[in-house]
Design a protein around this motif. Structure first.
Motif: not given
Ligand code: BTN
Length: 328
Positions: A90-91, A114, A118, A120, A186
């Motif tokens: 994950s970034t 990725q 991740k 929310r 979205k």
């Molecule tokens: C959501 O809508 O629940 C939030 C999503 C966020 C995704 C981004 S992708 C780049 C960054 N790295 C991750 O692991 N998650 C965020």
């Protein structure tokens, strides 16, 4: 030096730049320039070289390498250091790892793929290689109280919505606090995380995922998600989008630090808010309730008007807000 050559060729918009000028500009030999240009060609750049005229850039690949992203960056600090990986868990996690090793404020972690992105509330965030923008910006703010950290999700969403409008001409809106939507679906999710020590912020990570060039979603996902490509019919140059998001975010972040709140973007943010005047359900751990969303205040809290006329202030960090009639 590849990054500088690329930036100069791009600046000249398809005009020839002589080998001599490149040598003088960067204080290197003709062979060094020739080698750098060849490496760029290997990476997929179409660069024409004509004797006595020089080099000109004809086309760029849609890649997210450090040179590509940096050659488009117009910021002072945001995204001025790029940490690119073909594949990462994950970034946000990678950003946390390099933050622990001392990476600088404004470092941008970018990945083509990725494997454990991740979302929310512990949700996972899936992607196909080559279609998404997955990036995490490292911030080391001074003087922000920990309870204000999640407010930064708002200028980030605002920056993404603005960049989509500017670059793709789409009517992007914001679903408070962390989604950007086009046509009620979205296109971007944001995950802001922080590291604390003795009640002080050590750093904040703003993770941004944009559905840029995704061509197909599963039946289920396509009910709530779309991509910029599907909405506009045109492929997005992802590095260009990233540079524009950084430029917009940098300006709004600085205004936020100066004012101590979101007064500079509040009005325009509220105009972009898709759940404004919509009935929402507030999933507060202390108890759920419904009301009508009326926009954000200067602290980024969503003002929700309840049945008895009471105005509840909902803070982004604690609760989630759902539309009553669907995703928005
Ligand atoms: C959501 O809508 O629940 C939030 C999503 C966020 C995704 C981004 S992708 C780049 C960054 N790295 C991750 O692991 N998650 C965020």
């Amino acid at each position: 030096m590849r990054k500088e050559i690329l930036a100069l060729l791009r600046e000249r918009k398809g005009e020839y730049v002589s080998g001599q000028e490149l040598c003088q500009c960067f204080g290197v030999s003709r062979t060094a320039v020739w080698k750098a240009v060849n490496r760029l060609k290997e990476d997929g750049y179409e660069i024409e070289s004509v004797s006595r005229k020089g080099y000109r850039l004809l086309a760029s690949p849609d890649i997210l390498s450090e040179e590509e992203v940096l050659s488009r960056m117009e910021t002072c600090w945001a995204g001025r250091q790029v940490h690119y990986l073909d594949e990462v868990d994950s970034t946000n996690t990678e950003c946390r790892r390099i933050a622990e090793k001392g990476a600088a404020h404004g470092t941008l972690v970018v990945a083509e793929m990725q494997t454990a992105g991740k979302g929310r509330r512990g949700r996972s965030w899936q992607q196909e290689p080559g279609t998404m923008i997955s990036m995490s910006l490292l911030l080391r703010p001074v003087g922000i109280a920990p309870e204000r950290a999640s407010m930064l999700t708002l200028p980030a969403a605002y920056a993404v919505a603005g960049a989509i409008r500017e670059l793709c001409g789409l009517e992007a809106g914001i679903k408070w606090p962390n989604d950007v939507v086009v046509g009620k679906k979205k296109v971007c999710g944001i995950l802001t995380e922080m590291s604390l020590e003795m009640d002080e912020i050590r750093y904040i990570l703003v993770g941004i995922g944009i559905n840029a060039n995704v061509q197909l979603f599963s039946e289920e996902i396509s009910q709530i998600a779309t991509s910029l490509y599907l909405e506009s019919g045109e492929r997005v140059v992802r590095s260009q989008m990233m540079a524009l998001v950084m430029k917009r975010f940098e300006a709004d972040y600085e205004a936020f630090l100066k004012a101590g709140d979101l007064r500079d973007i509040r009005e325009e943010y509220n105009r972009l808010l898709v759940n404004r005047d919509a009935r929402v359900k507030v999933l507060d751990p202390k108890g759920e309730y419904e009301g009508v969303a009326r926009g954000i205040d200067e602290m980024g809290q969503l003002l929700v008007e309840c049945g008895d006329g009471r105005l509840e202030k909902v803070y982004a960090g604690e609760v989630s807000v759902r539309g009553i009639y669907g995703y928005v």
